[in-house]
Design an enzyme around this catalytic site. Structure first.
Site, PDB file in Angstrom:
ATOM      1  N   GLY A 147       0.684  -1.101  -0.094  1.00 32.90           N
ATOM      2  CA  GLY A 147       0.098  -0.165   0.086  1.00 32.90           C
ATOM      3  C   GLY A 147       0.687   1.221  -0.025  1.00 32.90           C
ATOM      4  O   GLY A 147       0.471   2.313  -0.654  1.00 32.90           O
ATOM      5  N   ASP A 148       1.903   1.338   0.484  1.00 33.73           N
ATOM      6  CA  ASP A 148       2.912   2.395   0.738  1.00 33.73           C
ATOM      7  C   ASP A 148       3.475   2.647  -0.602  1.00 33.73           C
ATOM      8  O   ASP A 148       3.472   3.735  -1.212  1.00 33.73           O
ATOM      9  CB  ASP A 148       4.134   2.197   1.651  1.00 33.73           C
ATOM     10  CG  ASP A 148       3.449   2.101   3.218  1.00 33.73           C
ATOM     11  OD1 ASP A 148       2.299   2.418   3.349  1.00 33.73           O
ATOM     12  OD2 ASP A 148       4.182   1.255   3.919  1.00 33.73           O
TER      13      ASP A 148
END
Length: 338
Positions: free
Chosen positions: A262-263
């Site tokens: 997600g980062d």
């Protein structure tokens, strides 16, 4: 202190010890030290792409704190607003190794850490407002009440100054007193953001809706310019006031470590939006970098440099044959056939 930044973010970084073998953490004897922290991962990823990034935090006066500072220096992330706390330690975590592509087990040792004592007192207006964009995650507001106050203060100040804001909910339910408190706080924080980037499961928890379009409408109604929803293997869905669409996932041969995906996605989306690219292209880049992140061990190790990203987005054509040569070859084949 650096006077002009592209992006600013804040939060907690921890030393992370990744198991060298599969199995229960209690049975593992060897670990590799790495760095962890959702907001720091994004800062590192954007810095590798050539953006001037500032990261605000607190670390302890200990070896882990020095490790965080050394990592910031190595990655070119500005640390002018990283304070060394004389009273509290730097947190750390243990992470298991999985070979089947499933989420690893993670144990945190962060309670009472230096970063958990972040507060509005850590806000330096001249530093923060020199940035054109603020990236927030839902992790930093969860680690303490004072850190949560800082998140809202940053968002309000940046919004009032006409800066843009992206927000990745990045849910950590165990850090909140209740699910209701988490939902209320993070939806309130999302209301300050221009771009909201939840995963589909996070969106269901935060809004009560199950369909991407409904989740997106929820945040658009709160004032967001756009909502981008991560759909895992199905790619991502985006919606703005003017357009909506889906972007297919980037194929991955083998998933090595799901943490940090997600980062990486946020790095892709935010970098492209700051470059003025269309939202569809931003989502495609998010999928691309998120896919890179899950193919290596570590939270930020798979994030590309600008040259590596350019090679993926604009692959060089090798062994190209001149058009004249192709035409001559075609003519010879034609003559042979006739």
């Amino acid at each position: 202190m650096q006077s002009t930044l592209d992006v600013i973010t804040y939060g907690e970084a921890m030393a992370m010890f990744v198991a060298a073998e599969t199995g229960q953490l209690a049975d593992v004897f060897q670990f590799t030290k790495r760095i962890a922290g959702a907001d720091l991962n994004v800062a590192i990823g954007l810095s590798r792409l050539g953006f001037k990034v500032g990261w605000m935090s607190r670390v302890g006066r200990d070896s882990f704190g020095q490790y965080v500072r050394d990592t910031l220096a190595k990655e070119g992330v500005d640390a002018a607003c990283v304070t060394t706390d004389e009273r509290y330690p730097t947190g750390f975590q243990l992470k298991s190794k999985n070979d089947d592509g499933s989420d690893p087990a993670v144990e945190y040792f962060r309670k009472g850490s230096a970063a958990s004592h972040l507060s509005v007192e850590d806000y330096v207006p001249a530093y923060a407002l020199s940035a054109r964009h603020l990236h927030l995650t839902g992790v930093a507001p969860a680690i303490s009440g004072t850190s949560r106050e800082l998140a809202f203060h940053l968002a309000k100040e940046m919004r009032a100054a006409g800066k843009t804001i992206s927000f990745d909910p990045n849910l950590r339910p165990t850090l909140w007193p209740s699910r209701e408190a988490m939902v209320a706080a993070l939806n309130s924080l999302a209301a300050h953001a221009d771009w909201v980037l939840p995963g589909i499961g996070e969106g269901e928890i935060l809004t009560g809706y199950t369909k991407p379009d409904d989740i997106a409408r929820f945040y658009l109604d709160q004032g967001a310019r756009g909502v981008i929803i991560k759909l895992g293997a199905k790619g991502a869905y985006f919606r703005t006031a003017d357009a909506a669409g889906s972007v297919a996932a980037q194929p991955v041969e083998k998933v090595v470590d799901t943490v940090g995906a997600g980062d990486g996605f946020a790095v892709g989306v935010v970098s492209a939006l700051l470059e003025g690219r269309p939202v569809g292209e931003a989502v495609a880049r998010g999928n691309r970098i998120g896919a890179l992140a899950i193919q290596v061990i570590g939270d930020s190790e798979g994030l590309p440099t600008r040259s590596e990203l350019d090679a993926l987005e604009h692959p060089q054509i090798t062994n190209m044959t001149p058009v004249t040569a192709v035409t001559q070859t075609e003519n010879k084949v034609s003559q042979t056939l006739h």
